[in-house]
Design a protein around this motif. Structure first.
Motif, PDB file in Angstrom:
ATOM      1  N   PRO A  52      31.549  30.387  17.549  1.00  0.00           N
ATOM      2  CA  PRO A  52      30.580  31.238  17.888  1.00  0.00           C
ATOM      3  C   PRO A  52      29.968  31.906  16.864  1.00  0.00           C
ATOM      4  N   ARG A  53      30.511  32.057  15.822  1.00  0.00           N
ATOM      5  CA  ARG A  53      29.993  32.972  14.572  1.00  0.00           C
ATOM      6  C   ARG A  53      29.421  31.984  13.395  1.00  0.00           C
ATOM      7  N   ILE A  54      29.336  30.583  13.625  1.00  0.00           N
ATOM      8  CA  ILE A  54      28.867  29.838  12.369  1.00  0.00           C
ATOM      9  C   ILE A  54      27.626  30.085  11.983  1.00  0.00           C
ATOM     10  N   ASP A  55      26.369  30.176  12.900  1.00  0.00           N
ATOM     11  CA  ASP A  55      25.115  30.490  12.244  1.00  0.00           C
ATOM     12  C   ASP A  55      25.091  31.770  11.720  1.00  0.00           C
ATOM     13  N   ARG A  56      25.695  32.853  12.164  1.00  0.00           N
ATOM     14  CA  ARG A  56      25.538  34.285  11.534  1.00  0.00           C
ATOM     15  C   ARG A  56      26.169  34.102  10.260  1.00  0.00           C
ATOM     16  N   VAL A  57      27.458  33.571  10.081  1.00  0.00           N
ATOM     17  CA  VAL A  57      28.085  33.764   8.921  1.00  0.00           C
ATOM     18  C   VAL A  57      27.421  32.872   7.868  1.00  0.00           C
ATOM     19  N   LEU A  58      26.805  31.755   8.255  1.00  0.00           N
ATOM     20  CA  LEU A  58      26.245  30.786   7.248  1.00  0.00           C
ATOM     21  C   LEU A  58      24.983  31.554   6.805  1.00  0.00           C
ATOM     22  N   ALA A  59      24.139  32.289   7.573  1.00  0.00           N
ATOM     23  CA  ALA A  59      23.026  32.990   7.211  1.00  0.00           C
ATOM     24  C   ALA A  59      23.491  34.218   6.155  1.00  0.00           C
ATOM     25  N   ARG A  60      24.511  34.954   6.372  1.00  0.00           N
ATOM     26  CA  ARG A  60      24.850  35.873   5.669  1.00  0.00           C
ATOM     27  C   ARG A  60      25.517  35.620   4.557  1.00  0.00           C
ATOM     28  N   ALA A  61      26.096  34.427   4.469  1.00  0.00           N
ATOM     29  CA  ALA A  61      26.545  33.844   3.130  1.00  0.00           C
ATOM     30  C   ALA A  61      25.604  33.334   2.150  1.00  0.00           C
ATOM     31  N   GLU A  62      24.412  32.671   2.513  1.00  0.00           N
ATOM     32  CA  GLU A  62      23.214  32.365   1.977  1.00  0.00           C
ATOM     33  C   GLU A  62      22.837  33.653   1.250  1.00  0.00           C
ATOM     34  N   GLU A  63      22.455  34.674   2.022  1.00  0.00           N
ATOM     35  CA  GLU A  63      22.022  35.925   1.428  1.00  0.00           C
ATOM     36  C   GLU A  63      22.773  36.495   0.280  1.00  0.00           C
ATOM     37  N   LEU A  64      24.127  36.376   0.512  1.00  0.00           N
ATOM     38  CA  LEU A  64      25.145  36.904  -0.561  1.00  0.00           C
ATOM     39  C   LEU A  64      24.961  35.829  -1.621  1.00  0.00           C
ATOM     40  N   THR A  65      24.905  34.682  -1.526  1.00  0.00           N
ATOM     41  CA  THR A  65      24.370  33.782  -2.761  1.00  0.00           C
ATOM     42  C   THR A  65      23.269  34.222  -3.464  1.00  0.00           C
ATOM     43  N   ARG A  66      22.363  34.413  -2.807  1.00  0.00           N
ATOM     44  CA  ARG A  66      20.994  34.480  -3.412  1.00  0.00           C
ATOM     45  C   ARG A  66      21.311  35.795  -4.152  1.00  0.00           C
ATOM     46  N   ARG A  87      26.365  21.632   7.396  1.00  0.00           N
ATOM     47  CA  ARG A  87      27.551  21.257   6.331  1.00  0.00           C
ATOM     48  C   ARG A  87      27.021  21.300   4.914  1.00  0.00           C
ATOM     49  N   ALA A  88      25.561  20.786   4.623  1.00  0.00           N
ATOM     50  CA  ALA A  88      25.068  20.867   3.311  1.00  0.00           C
ATOM     51  C   ALA A  88      24.946  22.154   2.947  1.00  0.00           C
ATOM     52  N   ARG A  89      24.433  23.184   3.991  1.00  0.00           N
ATOM     53  CA  ARG A  89      24.360  24.398   3.724  1.00  0.00           C
ATOM     54  C   ARG A  89      25.625  25.388   3.278  1.00  0.00           C
ATOM     55  N   PHE A  90      26.585  24.719   4.125  1.00  0.00           N
ATOM     56  CA  PHE A  90      28.221  25.587   3.729  1.00  0.00           C
ATOM     57  C   PHE A  90      28.425  25.003   2.480  1.00  0.00           C
ATOM     58  N   LEU A  91      28.411  23.791   2.050  1.00  0.00           N
ATOM     59  CA  LEU A  91      28.855  23.558   0.898  1.00  0.00           C
ATOM     60  C   LEU A  91      27.986  24.040  -0.348  1.00  0.00           C
ATOM     61  N   ALA A  92      26.867  24.322  -0.014  1.00  0.00           N
ATOM     62  CA  ALA A  92      25.920  25.092  -1.126  1.00  0.00           C
ATOM     63  C   ALA A  92      26.597  26.441  -1.402  1.00  0.00           C
ATOM     64  N   VAL A  93      26.800  27.208  -0.418  1.00  0.00           N
ATOM     65  CA  VAL A  93      27.279  28.484  -0.678  1.00  0.00           C
ATOM     66  C   VAL A  93      28.835  28.718  -1.138  1.00  0.00           C
ATOM     67  N   GLY A  94      29.606  27.699  -0.461  1.00  0.00           N
ATOM     68  CA  GLY A  94      30.919  27.489  -0.949  1.00  0.00           C
ATOM     69  C   GLY A  94      31.840  28.787  -0.116  1.00  0.00           C
TER      70      GLY A  94
END
Length: 224
Positions: free
Chosen positions: A185-199, A12-19
């Protein structure tokens, strides 16, 4: 394996950080192009709902009595880290209000996404409970709209398609830019990619603030 409480809090915290916007871009890259919730569902109270979907289905139907037992059962079943998602084509009546919010919050719920009516906004805002809703209405649902089931697939109005299907265990993410649904089923992959895009966006922002032009940034970093 179902993640434990600390793992869910971390997600949850990671998703909130990327938006929501970065998550939406990640969903597009994975071909999940119609996961946005209609912009008519907007913030009514609290900060940003983010958590696993606990779905509640209902329908407009007249009935006798002074309450809705199925609604009370649904309220008693929600769990920690979950966002209740209310669907059922209601018009003009309230699905969700302060007392339901307090009951769900007491079980660890972290927000609500209501494709219908919300009331008690002053109280909800005082409690800081996060709610996205389609409209506000003082008219109660008793005798007019009732819950027909919980924890089954429901449909809410979509941004780029008429409906978005929400299943139990999908991830609901809503912030100042709007709301979307990440399939479970896509939560982990979507979150990881969203973090890359945010960086990557952070790098472009820093470069622009450091004096680079937008075109120079696009040449250096590509489209973000």
């Amino acid at each position: 394996m179902t993640p434990d409480r600390s793992e869910r809090d971390g997600v949850r915290a990671r998703f909130l950080a990327v938006g929501a916007s970065a998550a939406a871009d990640a969903l597009d890259e994975f071909g999940l192009t119609d996961q946005g919730v209609h912009p008519g569902l907007s913030a009514l109270s609290g900060e940003r709902p983010a958590g696993w979907a606990f779905t509640v289905a209902g329908a407009m139907t007249p009935y006798e009595g002074t309450g809705d037992p199925a609604k009370m059962r649904a309220c008693a079943e929600i769990g920690a880290g979950e966002v209740s998602v209310w669907a059922g084509n209601g018009e003009g009546v309230c699905y969700f209000g302060e007392l339901i919010a307090l009951g769900m919050a007491g079980r660890g719920s972290v927000g609500a996404l209501v494709d219908g009516g919300v009331r008690d906004l002053r109280q909800l805002r005082a409690h800081g409970f996060p709610v996205f809703g389609r409209y506000r209405s003082p008219v109660q649902s008793i005798g007019r709209w009732r819950v027909t089931g919980a924890q089954r697939p429901v449909r809410v109005r979509g941004a780029t398609t008429r409906w978005v299907t929400v299943r139990p265990g999908d991830f609901v993410l809503a912030d100042e830019d709007g709301a979307l649904i990440v399939p479970g089923p896509r939560i982990d992959r979507v979150l990881a990619r969203a973090e890359e895009l945010t960086r990557a966006e952070d790098g472009v922002r820093e470069a622009i603030l450091g004096g680079m032009s937008l075109q120079e940034c696009l040449d250096a970093f590509g489209h973000v």
